[in-house]
Write an enzyme that holds these catalytic residues in place. Structure first.
Site, PDB file in Angstrom:
ATOM      1  N   CYS A   1      -4.291  -8.731   2.079  1.00 56.02           N
ATOM      2  CA  CYS A   1      -4.478  -8.872   3.528  1.00 56.02           C
ATOM      3  C   CYS A   1      -5.473  -9.985   3.821  1.00 56.02           C
ATOM      4  O   CYS A   1      -6.287 -10.341   2.964  1.00 56.02           O
ATOM      5  CB  CYS A   1      -5.024  -7.582   4.111  1.00 56.02           C
ATOM      6  SG  CYS A   1      -3.968  -6.163   3.775  1.00 56.02           S
ATOM      7  N   GLY A  30      -0.899 -12.066   3.999  1.00 60.08           N
ATOM      8  CA  GLY A  30      -0.158 -10.898   4.466  1.00 60.08           C
ATOM      9  C   GLY A  30       0.760 -11.279   5.595  1.00 60.08           C
ATOM     10  O   GLY A  30       0.352 -11.957   6.527  1.00 60.08           O
ATOM     11  N   ASN A 104      -9.195  -5.327   3.827  1.00 61.53           N
ATOM     12  CA  ASN A 104      -8.442  -5.910   2.723  1.00 61.53           C
ATOM     13  C   ASN A 104      -8.858  -5.171   1.460  1.00 61.53           C
ATOM     14  O   ASN A 104     -10.027  -5.192   1.093  1.00 61.53           O
ATOM     15  CB  ASN A 104      -8.766  -7.405   2.608  1.00 61.53           C
ATOM     16  CG  ASN A 104      -8.121  -8.079   1.398  1.00 61.53           C
ATOM     17  OD1 ASN A 104      -8.578  -9.115   0.940  1.00 61.53           O
ATOM     18  ND2 ASN A 104      -7.045  -7.522   0.878  1.00 61.53           N
ATOM     19  N   GLY A 105      -7.903  -4.526   0.801  1.00 62.22           N
ATOM     20  CA  GLY A 105      -8.211  -3.818  -0.435  1.00 62.22           C
ATOM     21  C   GLY A 105      -7.527  -2.472  -0.501  1.00 62.22           C
ATOM     22  O   GLY A 105      -6.663  -2.160   0.316  1.00 62.22           O
ATOM     23  N   TYR A 244      -3.230 -17.244  -8.088  1.00 62.62           N
ATOM     24  CA  TYR A 244      -2.092 -17.208  -7.187  1.00 62.62           C
ATOM     25  C   TYR A 244      -2.432 -16.967  -5.715  1.00 62.62           C
ATOM     26  O   TYR A 244      -1.882 -17.624  -4.837  1.00 62.62           O
ATOM     27  CB  TYR A 244      -1.117 -16.104  -7.638  1.00 62.62           C
ATOM     28  CG  TYR A 244      -0.087 -15.753  -6.597  1.00 62.62           C
ATOM     29  CD1 TYR A 244       0.991 -16.598  -6.367  1.00 62.62           C
ATOM     30  CD2 TYR A 244      -0.226 -14.619  -5.802  1.00 62.62           C
ATOM     31  CE1 TYR A 244       1.916 -16.311  -5.376  1.00 62.62           C
ATOM     32  CE2 TYR A 244       0.703 -14.329  -4.814  1.00 62.62           C
ATOM     33  CZ  TYR A 244       1.766 -15.179  -4.601  1.00 62.62           C
ATOM     34  OH  TYR A 244       2.653 -14.911  -3.619  1.00 62.62           O
ATOM     35  N   SER A 285       3.217 -22.007  -5.665  1.00 59.89           N
ATOM     36  CA  SER A 285       2.044 -21.580  -6.425  1.00 59.89           C
ATOM     37  C   SER A 285       1.957 -22.202  -7.810  1.00 59.89           C
ATOM     38  O   SER A 285       0.882 -22.266  -8.387  1.00 59.89           O
ATOM     39  CB  SER A 285       2.017 -20.059  -6.517  1.00 59.89           C
ATOM     40  OG  SER A 285       3.304 -19.574  -6.865  1.00 59.89           O
ATOM     41  N   ASP A 347       4.767 -22.070 -13.856  1.00 62.21           N
ATOM     42  CA  ASP A 347       4.576 -21.113 -12.760  1.00 62.21           C
ATOM     43  C   ASP A 347       3.278 -20.361 -12.998  1.00 62.21           C
ATOM     44  O   ASP A 347       2.734 -20.376 -14.104  1.00 62.21           O
ATOM     45  CB  ASP A 347       5.770 -20.147 -12.663  1.00 62.21           C
ATOM     46  CG  ASP A 347       5.904 -19.554 -11.248  1.00 62.21           C
ATOM     47  OD1 ASP A 347       5.042 -19.831 -10.387  1.00 62.21           O
ATOM     48  OD2 ASP A 347       6.881 -18.819 -11.018  1.00 62.21           O
ATOM     49  N   ASP A 348       2.810 -19.685 -11.942  1.00 58.81           N
ATOM     50  CA  ASP A 348       1.500 -19.041 -12.054  1.00 58.81           C
ATOM     51  C   ASP A 348       1.527 -17.735 -12.821  1.00 58.81           C
ATOM     52  O   ASP A 348       0.585 -17.395 -13.531  1.00 58.81           O
ATOM     53  CB  ASP A 348       0.912 -18.808 -10.654  1.00 58.81           C
ATOM     54  CG  ASP A 348       1.822 -17.956  -9.807  1.00 58.81           C
ATOM     55  OD1 ASP A 348       1.630 -16.729  -9.737  1.00 58.81           O
ATOM     56  OD2 ASP A 348       2.774 -18.507  -9.208  1.00 58.81           O
ATOM     57  N   CYS A 384      -2.243  -3.261 -10.629  1.00 54.80           N
ATOM     58  CA  CYS A 384      -3.477  -3.501  -9.884  1.00 54.80           C
ATOM     59  C   CYS A 384      -3.702  -2.343  -8.921  1.00 54.80           C
ATOM     60  O   CYS A 384      -2.784  -1.950  -8.213  1.00 54.80           O
ATOM     61  CB  CYS A 384      -3.374  -4.797  -9.091  1.00 54.80           C
ATOM     62  SG  CYS A 384      -4.787  -5.073  -8.008  1.00 54.80           S
ATOM     63  N   CYS A 434     -12.535  -9.760 -12.098  1.00 57.03           N
ATOM     64  CA  CYS A 434     -11.647  -8.693 -12.540  1.00 57.03           C
ATOM     65  C   CYS A 434     -10.433  -9.344 -13.187  1.00 57.03           C
ATOM     66  O   CYS A 434      -9.896 -10.323 -12.677  1.00 57.03           O
ATOM     67  CB  CYS A 434     -11.199  -7.850 -11.342  1.00 57.03           C
ATOM     68  SG  CYS A 434      -9.993  -6.587 -11.816  1.00 57.03           S
ATOM     69  N   CYS A 437      -5.412  -6.421 -14.715  1.00 61.81           N
ATOM     70  CA  CYS A 437      -3.958  -6.438 -14.844  1.00 61.81           C
ATOM     71  C   CYS A 437      -3.522  -7.205 -16.103  1.00 61.81           C
ATOM     72  O   CYS A 437      -2.375  -7.114 -16.525  1.00 61.81           O
ATOM     73  CB  CYS A 437      -3.321  -7.037 -13.599  1.00 61.81           C
ATOM     74  SG  CYS A 437      -4.063  -8.598 -13.132  1.00 61.81           S
TER      75      CYS A 437
HETATM   76  P1  5GP Z   1       8.575 -12.306 -10.772  1.00 64.94           P
HETATM   77  O1  5GP Z   1       8.811 -13.343 -11.841  1.00 64.94           O
HETATM   78  O2  5GP Z   1       7.836 -11.138 -11.295  1.00 64.94           O
HETATM   79  O3  5GP Z   1       9.802 -11.895 -10.055  1.00 64.94           O
HETATM   80  O4  5GP Z   1       7.661 -12.951  -9.644  1.00 64.94           O
HETATM   81  C1  5GP Z   1       6.427 -13.487  -9.963  1.00 64.94           C
HETATM   82  C2  5GP Z   1       6.089 -14.548  -8.959  1.00 64.94           C
HETATM   83  O5  5GP Z   1       5.831 -13.925  -7.681  1.00 64.94           O
HETATM   84  C3  5GP Z   1       4.813 -15.279  -9.324  1.00 64.94           C
HETATM   85  O6  5GP Z   1       5.128 -16.531  -9.865  1.00 64.94           O
HETATM   86  C4  5GP Z   1       4.077 -15.459  -8.023  1.00 64.94           C
HETATM   87  O7  5GP Z   1       4.180 -16.791  -7.562  1.00 64.94           O
HETATM   88  C5  5GP Z   1       4.757 -14.560  -7.037  1.00 64.94           C
HETATM   89  N1  5GP Z   1       3.885 -13.516  -6.486  1.00 64.94           N
HETATM   90  C6  5GP Z   1       3.972 -13.076  -5.210  1.00 64.94           C
HETATM   91  N2  5GP Z   1       3.052 -12.135  -4.963  1.00 64.94           N
HETATM   92  C7  5GP Z   1       2.355 -11.962  -6.100  1.00 64.94           C
HETATM   93  C8  5GP Z   1       1.268 -11.100  -6.446  1.00 64.94           C
HETATM   94  O8  5GP Z   1       0.768 -10.335  -5.646  1.00 64.94           O
HETATM   95  N3  5GP Z   1       0.797 -11.176  -7.715  1.00 64.94           N
HETATM   96  C9  5GP Z   1       1.336 -12.040  -8.621  1.00 64.94           C
HETATM   97  N4  5GP Z   1       0.823 -12.066  -9.844  1.00 64.94           N
HETATM   98  N5  5GP Z   1       2.368 -12.867  -8.331  1.00 64.94           N
HETATM   99  C10 5GP Z   1       2.877 -12.829  -7.074  1.00 64.94           C
HETATM  100 FE1  SF4 Z   2      -5.890  -6.510  -9.295  1.00 62.84          FE
HETATM  101 FE2  SF4 Z   2      -5.518  -8.054 -11.432  1.00 62.84          FE
HETATM  102 FE3  SF4 Z   2      -6.806  -8.965  -9.309  1.00 62.84          FE
HETATM  103 FE4  SF4 Z   2      -7.970  -7.142 -10.844  1.00 62.84          FE
HETATM  104  S1  SF4 Z   2      -7.391  -9.244 -11.438  1.00 62.84           S
HETATM  105  S2  SF4 Z   2      -7.920  -7.164  -8.617  1.00 62.84           S
HETATM  106  S3  SF4 Z   2      -6.198  -5.896 -11.430  1.00 62.84           S
HETATM  107  S4  SF4 Z   2      -4.643  -8.409  -9.386  1.00 62.84           S
HETATM  108 MG    MG Z   3       5.630 -18.242  -7.502  1.00 61.99          MG
END
Ligand code: 5GP
Ligand code: SF4
Ligand code: MG
Length: 456
Positions: A1, A30, A104-105, A244, A285, A347-348, A384, A434, A437
């Site tokens: 958020c 968000g 947010n959280g 990200y 991203s 990709d991220d 997370c 943190c 994850c």
């Molecule tokens: P997936 O490959 O799992 O379908 O999608 C991952 C992609 O979703 C990531 O490359 C990232 O750009 C995007 N993404 C959107 N929201 C999030 C999020 O909350 N956490 C993470 N780690 N990636 C997210």
């Molecule tokens: Fe959540 Fe991972 Fe971010 Fe920690 S680092 S707050 S587990 S998304």
């Molecule tokens: Mg992406």
């Protein structure tokens, strides 16, 4: 958020317009609902609805939200609750007094017992009720700060809060500082609180400082006061804010996020080199890290995918089929640029793997000779509980499969992730962040009941 709040100094300015601009800058945090709570003559009025900031508010609505003090929220639903009733700011009445809360959280305490009407209070309702009760007749900033710290003391998990009691702009952060929150000032003396610094920039405020983990900051017209939650405080900002979540132009812990992403890509090129013709990023991203990969490897940078700029983040859509369609709408290949080429695709992160599998297929259809995936974070293996909506472990592809199996499953010629030590080095934060994850090392224990409710 995204959370945002302002107290403007001048009597003839309306805070609601600045909050609109701030929320617009925080839209990426968000996209499910947006809301503004404005204080006029000590009374709080809230306007909120499902949808994007620009579709919830128009000029007439903003004009009607009078007053010099206002807060706002853009909602990214976690734990599956996407309805109107969860739009924020939340307005809470208590013994004739009002407070409005933007959160947010996620709390990690066990959910409370149902209210008399059978509903289990949301995290934000719990926070609002606790704060409203503690406030009592506190009127000075110092008394308000003490009361808010007292109310938040028993709560665990992630909260970056912007609130108002009708007199003050109130900001607070949990002891770990999981989610970002910063303070800015207008040149003429007004104050701003925002999730990310670009929201200060757009309203013409200058960055003052971050709200500290465990800090409660209360801003009134004539005075400010700060208080702290009891117990130890930590610097555990979410590392995915760097990877990200945050805007690339945001400054977190004194560093611009874009630079940390570029460095992630540079490290990735060094630890996972490959012979190729072009480096490309997955929009948006993956692009800064791709820039870094290209710089460090010497392989030319190019674009292989075009993103429809009118579509938001796809990750958040419920349901696999919906997500698939959303990705297809969002990304398309640049055939002439990828045909016959050996591609490094940066990709991220990979969470479920659905996005990545689809875009590898897209690039192959467009004629790519080879697809080498390079991910600018380590394998995402643990859910997370601190404000990002990730699925349960079986849905996280890296918690089921090895790196080689993931490469196969996604149809890539090779796959490599950035090791954790390199991620930390790229971010440049040695003392924390943190990364639960990625490691399973949760900075704060999560109650079983809360764990069962989150990540669903
Ligand atoms: P997936 O490959 O799992 O379908 O999608 C991952 C992609 O979703 C990531 O490359 C990232 O750009 C995007 N993404 C959107 N929201 C999030 C999020 O909350 N956490 C993470 N780690 N990636 C997210
Ligand atoms: Fe959540 Fe991972 Fe971010 Fe920690 S680092 S707050 S587990 S998304
Ligand atoms: Mg992406």
């Amino acid at each position: 958020c995204g959370v945002f709040g302002v107290l403007v100094a001048s009597e003839d300015e309306q805070a609601s317009f600045a909050v609109f601009d701030g929320l617009y800058a925080l839209q990426h945090r968000g996209q499910e609902s947006a809301g503004i709570a404005a204080v006029d003559d000590g009374r709080i009025t809230v306007v909120k609805d499902l949808g994007l900031v620009a579709s919830v508010f128009d000029e007439a609505t903003l004009r009607a939200l009078r007053g010099r003090l206002a807060i706002g929220h853009t909602r990214y639903a976690t734990a599956g609750d996407r309805g109107w009733e969860n739009a924020q700011p939340l307005l809470h009445d208590h013994a004739g007094a009002q407070i409005a809360v933007a959160h947010n959280g996620n709390l990690t305490d066990p959910p409370q017992t149902p209210a008399p009407n059978g509903r289990i209070p949301s995290d934000t309702e719990r926070i609002a009720a606790a704060v409203a009760e503690a406030l009592g007749s506190a009127t000075t900033p110092a008394a308000v700060a003490e009361a808010v710290a007292h109310a938040l003391a028993p709560l665990h998990g992630a909260f970056s809060l912007v609130m108002t009691d009708g007199q003050h702009l109130i900001a607070a952060r949990d002891r770990h500082g999981f989610r970002p929150l910063c303070v800015g000032r207008f040149p003429d003396g007004g104050w701003v609180v925002a999730s990310e610094t670009p929201a200060l920039d757009v309203v013409g405020a200058s960055f003052e400082r971050e709200v500290d983990p465990g800090e409660v900051l209360v801003i009134g017209d004539d005075a400010q006061a700060s208080s702290s939650l009891p117990g130890p405080h930590f610097q555990h900002l979410c590392v995915f804010e760097f990877v990200y979540f945050a805007r690339p132009d945001a400054k977190l812990l004194g560093r611009e996020v874009h630079g940390t992403r570029r460095r992630m890509g540079e490290h990735l090129a060094r630890v996972a080199p490959v012979e190729a013709d072009m480096v490309m990023g997955v929009p948006d991203s993956g692009i800064p890290a791709a820039e870094g990969y290209a710089l460090a490897s010497g392989i030319p940078y190019g674009q292989g995918l075009v993103k429809n700029r009118y579509i938001g983040r796809t990750f958040i859509n419920p349901g696999a089929a919906q997500r698939r369609q959303a990705i297809r709408r969002k990304l398309n290949a640049l055939e002439d640029n990828v045909r016959g080429k050996r591609l490094v695709v940066v990709d991220d992160s990979i969470v479920r793997g659905a996005t990545t599998r689809q875009l590898v297929a897209l690039l192959r259809q467009a004629g790519a000779a080879e697809v080498h995936l390079r991910i600018s974070s380590p394998p995402y293996r643990w859910p997370c509980y601190y404000g990002i909506d990730t699925p349960s472990r079986p849905e996280l592809i890296a918690s089921r499969l090895s790196v080689d199996e993931i490469a196969q499953e996604l149809g890539a010629d090779s796959l490599a992730y950035l090791p954790l030590a390199h991620l930390r080095d790229a971010v440049g934060v040695t003392h924390g962040c943190c990364d639960a994850c990625l490691t399973g090392a949760y900075p704060e224990t999560v109650s079983e009941a809360a764990a069962a409710g989150a990540g669903s």
